[in-house]
Design a protein around this motif. Structure first.
Motif, PDB file in Angstrom:
ATOM      1  N   ILE A 184       0.783  -1.229  -0.362  1.00  9.20           N
ATOM      2  CA  ILE A 184      -0.296   0.448   0.394  1.00  9.20           C
ATOM      3  C   ILE A 184       1.009   1.411  -0.006  1.00  9.20           C
ATOM      4  O   ILE A 184       0.592   2.318  -0.594  1.00  9.20           O
ATOM      5  N   ARG A 185       1.798   1.091   0.733  1.00  9.35           N
ATOM      6  CA  ARG A 185       2.929   2.437   0.882  1.00  9.35           C
ATOM      7  C   ARG A 185       3.280   2.693  -0.589  1.00  9.35           C
ATOM      8  O   ARG A 185       3.650   3.440  -1.080  1.00  9.35           O
ATOM      9  N   THR A 186       3.590   1.030  -1.509  1.00  2.34           N
ATOM     10  CA  THR A 186       4.684   1.725  -2.305  1.00  2.34           C
ATOM     11  C   THR A 186       3.389   2.441  -3.356  1.00  2.34           C
ATOM     12  O   THR A 186       3.736   2.915  -4.899  1.00  2.34           O
ATOM     13  N   ALA A 187       1.852   1.588  -3.464  1.00  2.00           N
ATOM     14  CA  ALA A 187       1.146   2.466  -4.501  1.00  2.00           C
ATOM     15  C   ALA A 187       0.232   3.858  -3.537  1.00  2.00           C
ATOM     16  O   ALA A 187       0.439   5.049  -4.623  1.00  2.00           O
ATOM     17  N   VAL A 188       0.068   4.417  -2.706  1.00  2.00           N
ATOM     18  CA  VAL A 188       0.624   5.652  -2.319  1.00  2.00           C
ATOM     19  C   VAL A 188       1.481   6.512  -2.722  1.00  2.00           C
ATOM     20  O   VAL A 188       1.281   7.439  -3.420  1.00  2.00           O
ATOM     21  N   GLN A 189       2.846   5.869  -3.148  1.00  2.00           N
ATOM     22  CA  GLN A 189       3.983   6.945  -3.417  1.00  2.00           C
ATOM     23  C   GLN A 189       3.977   7.095  -5.494  1.00  2.00           C
ATOM     24  O   GLN A 189       3.727   8.249  -5.026  1.00  2.00           O
ATOM     25  N   LYS A 190       3.159   6.330  -5.396  1.00  2.00           N
ATOM     26  CA  LYS A 190       2.887   6.172  -6.813  1.00  2.00           C
ATOM     27  C   LYS A 190       2.008   7.591  -7.383  1.00  2.00           C
ATOM     28  O   LYS A 190       2.724   7.940  -7.724  1.00  2.00           O
ATOM     29  N   CYS A 191       1.069   7.513  -6.283  1.00  2.00           N
ATOM     30  CA  CYS A 191       0.068   8.053  -6.975  1.00  2.00           C
ATOM     31  C   CYS A 191       0.484   9.660  -5.668  1.00  2.00           C
ATOM     32  O   CYS A 191       0.326  10.573  -6.783  1.00  2.00           O
ATOM     33  N   ALA A 192       1.765   9.500  -5.088  1.00  2.00           N
ATOM     34  CA  ALA A 192       1.490  11.124  -4.602  1.00  2.00           C
ATOM     35  C   ALA A 192       2.873  12.045  -5.156  1.00  2.00           C
ATOM     36  O   ALA A 192       2.535  12.779  -5.212  1.00  2.00           O
ATOM     37  N   GLN A 193       3.414  11.344  -5.763  1.00  2.00           N
ATOM     38  CA  GLN A 193       4.501  11.052  -6.785  1.00  2.00           C
ATOM     39  C   GLN A 193       4.177  12.055  -7.911  1.00  2.00           C
ATOM     40  O   GLN A 193       4.071  13.131  -9.037  1.00  2.00           O
ATOM     41  N   ASN A 194       3.236  11.161  -8.294  1.00  2.00           N
ATOM     42  CA  ASN A 194       2.852  11.867 -10.140  1.00  2.00           C
ATOM     43  C   ASN A 194       1.760  12.616  -9.722  1.00  2.00           C
ATOM     44  O   ASN A 194       0.427  12.635 -10.170  1.00  2.00           O
ATOM     45  N   ALA A 195       1.130  13.235  -8.711  1.00  2.00           N
ATOM     46  CA  ALA A 195      -0.558  13.725  -8.572  1.00  2.00           C
ATOM     47  C   ALA A 195      -0.454  14.778  -9.123  1.00  2.00           C
ATOM     48  O   ALA A 195      -1.533  15.302  -9.909  1.00  2.00           O
ATOM     49  N   ALA A 196      -0.349  15.547  -9.672  1.00  2.00           N
ATOM     50  CA  ALA A 196      -0.070  16.679 -10.468  1.00  2.00           C
ATOM     51  C   ALA A 196      -1.053  15.958 -11.783  1.00  2.00           C
ATOM     52  O   ALA A 196      -1.048  17.119 -12.745  1.00  2.00           O
ATOM     53  N   GLY A 197      -0.121  14.875 -12.196  1.00  2.00           N
ATOM     54  CA  GLY A 197      -0.204  14.516 -13.916  1.00  2.00           C
ATOM     55  C   GLY A 197      -0.976  13.992 -14.599  1.00  2.00           C
ATOM     56  O   GLY A 197      -1.438  14.827 -15.763  1.00  2.00           O
ATOM     57  N   PRO A 198      -2.224  13.555 -13.276  1.00  2.00           N
ATOM     58  CA  PRO A 198      -3.682  13.458 -14.319  1.00  2.00           C
ATOM     59  C   PRO A 198      -4.349  14.350 -14.440  1.00  2.00           C
ATOM     60  O   PRO A 198      -4.638  14.768 -15.928  1.00  2.00           O
ATOM     61  N   LEU A 199      -3.946  15.470 -14.308  1.00  2.00           N
ATOM     62  CA  LEU A 199      -4.458  16.887 -14.197  1.00  2.00           C
ATOM     63  C   LEU A 199      -4.417  17.241 -15.874  1.00  2.00           C
ATOM     64  O   LEU A 199      -4.464  18.040 -16.611  1.00  2.00           O
ATOM     65  N   LYS A 200      -3.023  17.511 -16.072  1.00  2.00           N
ATOM     66  CA  LYS A 200      -2.412  17.514 -17.318  1.00  2.00           C
ATOM     67  C   LYS A 200      -3.049  16.053 -18.127  1.00  2.00           C
ATOM     68  O   LYS A 200      -1.743  16.794 -19.435  1.00  2.00           O
ATOM     69  N   ARG A 201      -3.134  15.085 -18.500  1.00  2.00           N
ATOM     70  CA  ARG A 201      -3.446  14.460 -19.235  1.00  2.00           C
ATOM     71  C   ARG A 201      -2.309  13.780 -19.179  1.00  2.00           C
ATOM     72  O   ARG A 201      -2.593  13.182 -20.687  1.00  2.00           O
ATOM     73  N   ASP A 202      -1.317  13.562 -18.475  1.00  2.00           N
ATOM     74  CA  ASP A 202      -0.467  12.765 -18.546  1.00  2.00           C
ATOM     75  C   ASP A 202      -0.182  11.369 -18.908  1.00  2.00           C
ATOM     76  O   ASP A 202      -0.761  11.013 -17.631  1.00  2.00           O
ATOM     77  N   GLU A 203      -0.257  10.792 -20.003  1.00  2.00           N
ATOM     78  CA  GLU A 203       0.097   9.699 -19.703  1.00  2.00           C
ATOM     79  C   GLU A 203       0.161   8.891 -18.821  1.00  2.00           C
ATOM     80  O   GLU A 203      -0.318   8.351 -18.376  1.00  2.00           O
ATOM     81  N   ALA A 204       1.460   8.605 -18.257  1.00  2.00           N
ATOM     82  CA  ALA A 204       2.853   8.766 -17.688  1.00  2.00           C
ATOM     83  C   ALA A 204       1.588   8.426 -16.042  1.00  2.00           C
ATOM     84  O   ALA A 204       2.095   7.491 -15.180  1.00  2.00           O
ATOM     85  N   ALA A 205       1.875   9.676 -15.292  1.00  2.00           N
ATOM     86  CA  ALA A 205       0.978   9.765 -14.449  1.00  2.00           C
ATOM     87  C   ALA A 205       0.040   9.110 -14.401  1.00  2.00           C
ATOM     88  O   ALA A 205      -1.149   8.769 -13.070  1.00  2.00           O
ATOM     89  N   VAL A 206      -1.449   9.642 -15.141  1.00  2.00           N
ATOM     90  CA  VAL A 206      -2.244   8.191 -15.415  1.00  2.00           C
ATOM     91  C   VAL A 206      -1.684   6.887 -14.610  1.00  2.00           C
ATOM     92  O   VAL A 206      -2.542   6.141 -14.141  1.00  2.00           O
ATOM     93  N   ALA A 207      -1.477   5.981 -16.009  1.00  2.00           N
ATOM     94  CA  ALA A 207      -0.751   5.601 -15.581  1.00  2.00           C
ATOM     95  C   ALA A 207       0.007   4.631 -14.145  1.00  2.00           C
ATOM     96  O   ALA A 207      -0.844   3.600 -13.687  1.00  2.00           O
TER      97      ALA A 207
END
Length: 434
Positions: free
Chosen positions: A212-235
């Protein structure tokens, strides 16, 4: 990761046998649909969607199946269904019994209904995700309302999750924010799982918590990316959401990914169902609940436990008056919560006293867990600002005046030791400020 294979007994004593076979996150991933159908030796698929999710991905799924000679039937809810008994019944009644695999096309509610239908029919289940909006894609339970109470109903984990980045990155912005919000809630859920392990002896697995910590870290590190429709961040965010569901399956409980912050959301959903009050996407509500929870934890860090005060509070607690307040606040959904307490007896002073002694004996350890697991209020608010998420109940149309009462009743939703129970055990529940 080795734990994902479930080939050996974990240090926690369990063999973590996950049900999810595979997930694919890439552009044009819908092209894998027929391959998964063939993998499970299915001969006819049943497609489940609503009008909105079908418009997003339904035609592509049907085209892929048709091109590969796989027949199918379908049921499309004309409007987005509510997660309740009526929707479950509708899905079951429209199911074509000649089908031997279920394909959900959607996100939260459709996925929950698809998992229930798959368990009922006994057939494999594939979910074609239409938004990275929540962490239930790979979990073995469905969040639904039964008799007015929001419950986690045991269902069937998806055998395969298909995340087509062409679709996920273009999901409504509110749903992208919801998915990140659902993951940020895990800071609290892991903290509470560890605290419960100390106080109640509840099962805990560090390997699952690390997932879970790994999953949270993935999301926190890429938090702003999805708002830019960035594919890597959304993935990255979508993979984090999948791992959250996987962790719940390994633990065989929702504990790794759900705590008091989710119960804020559940109560607001129950009030919306009962009284027609405002509600929002689950993950957005969980993010707001996380902010409130972090604020309360920070208050607790400055609290010196007092044995006599806590014992007196438990002795004076008026259960009949509490139940009446619960009924007034939640309506018919309160009855299941009251019945749960009659079985559990968490308010019994004789059960409270030994819990309190464990809290007092391990208070320094509990404080250390809070320090190790929780994000600070400024850090959390920075993340919420980065994704443009609401931070208060008022911002999603919920009366801010009911937030303290919401927190008070989060301890009654499940037989799970969460922050509000700790506050009750310490005799400080009425002193919390929100």
């Amino acid at each position: 990761m080795e734990i994902l294979k479930g080939q050996q007994v974990c240090a926690c004593g369990k063999r973590h046998n996950g049900i999810l076979d595979a997930y694919v996150i890439e552009k044009n991933a819908i092209g894998h649909t027929a391959l998964f159908v063939r993998k499970y030796h299915a001969t006819k698929a049943f497609l489940l969607a609503d009008a909105n999710t079908f418009a997003v991905a339904g035609e592509q799924v049907m085209q892929n199946l048709t091109e590969n000679g796989i027949p199918f039937s379908k049921y499309i809810f004309p409007v987005s269904p509510k997660p309740d008994e009526a929707a479950v019944g509708s899905a079951v009644m429209h199911y074509d019994a000649t089908c031997d695999i279920i394909i959900g096309i959607g996100s939260g509610v459709i996925n929950d209904l698809g998992k229930i239908l798959a368990k009922t029919s006994g057939h494999p289940y594939i979910i074609v995700a239409t938004a990275p909006s929540m962490d239930g894609y790979a979990s073995g339970s469905s969040s639904v309302e039964r008799d007015g109470l929001k419950i986690s109903l045991p269902s069937k984990c998806a055998n395969a999750v298909i995340g087509d980045l062409n679709i996920l990155k273009n999901a409504p912005m509110r749903m992208l924010v919801s998915g990140i919000g659902d993951m940020l809630a895990k800071y609290v859920s892991i903290c509470e799982w560890r605290i419960s392990h100390v106080i109640t002896g509840e099962y805990y697995c560090e390997e699952v918590a690390s997932l879970i910590r790994t999953a949270v870290q993935k999301c926190a590190q890429n938090a702003a990316g999805p708002l830019k429709r960035d594919e890597a961040a959304v993935a990255a965010v979508f993979e984090g959401l999948i791992l959250g569901g996987v962790a719940m399956n390994y633990a065989e409980v929702t504990r790794p990914a759900s705590g008091v912050e989710h119960y804020f959301s559940h109560i607001w959903d129950m009030r919306a169902l009962e009284f027609g009050t405002a509600s929002d996407f689950h993950g957005i509500q969980c993010a707001i609940g996380t902010r409130y929870a972090i604020h309360i934890y920070e208050q607790l860090k400055n609290t010196a436990p007092n044995r006599e005060k806590a014992l007196a509070y438990a002795r004076s607690f008026d259960i009949p008056a509490h139940n009446e307040h619960l009924r007034a606040f939640l309506g018919k959904g309160a009855e299941a919560m009251i019945a749960l307490e009659a079985q559990e007896g968490k308010y019994d002073p004789a059960k409270h006293a030994p819990r309190l002694e464990r809290i007092l004996a391990h208070w320094d350890e509990i404080l250390q867990i809070m320090d190790e697991e929780l994000i600070s209020s400024p850090e959390l608010e920075k993340l919420l600002d980065a994704i443009g998420a609401p931070k208060t109940a008022a911002e999603i149309g919920i009366d801010e005046a009911i937030v303290p009462m919401t927190f008070r009743f989060t301890k009654d939703i499940r037989d799970k030791y969460v922050l509000s129970r700790l506050c009750w055990d310490l005799g400080v529940l009425d002193e919390i400020r929100l």
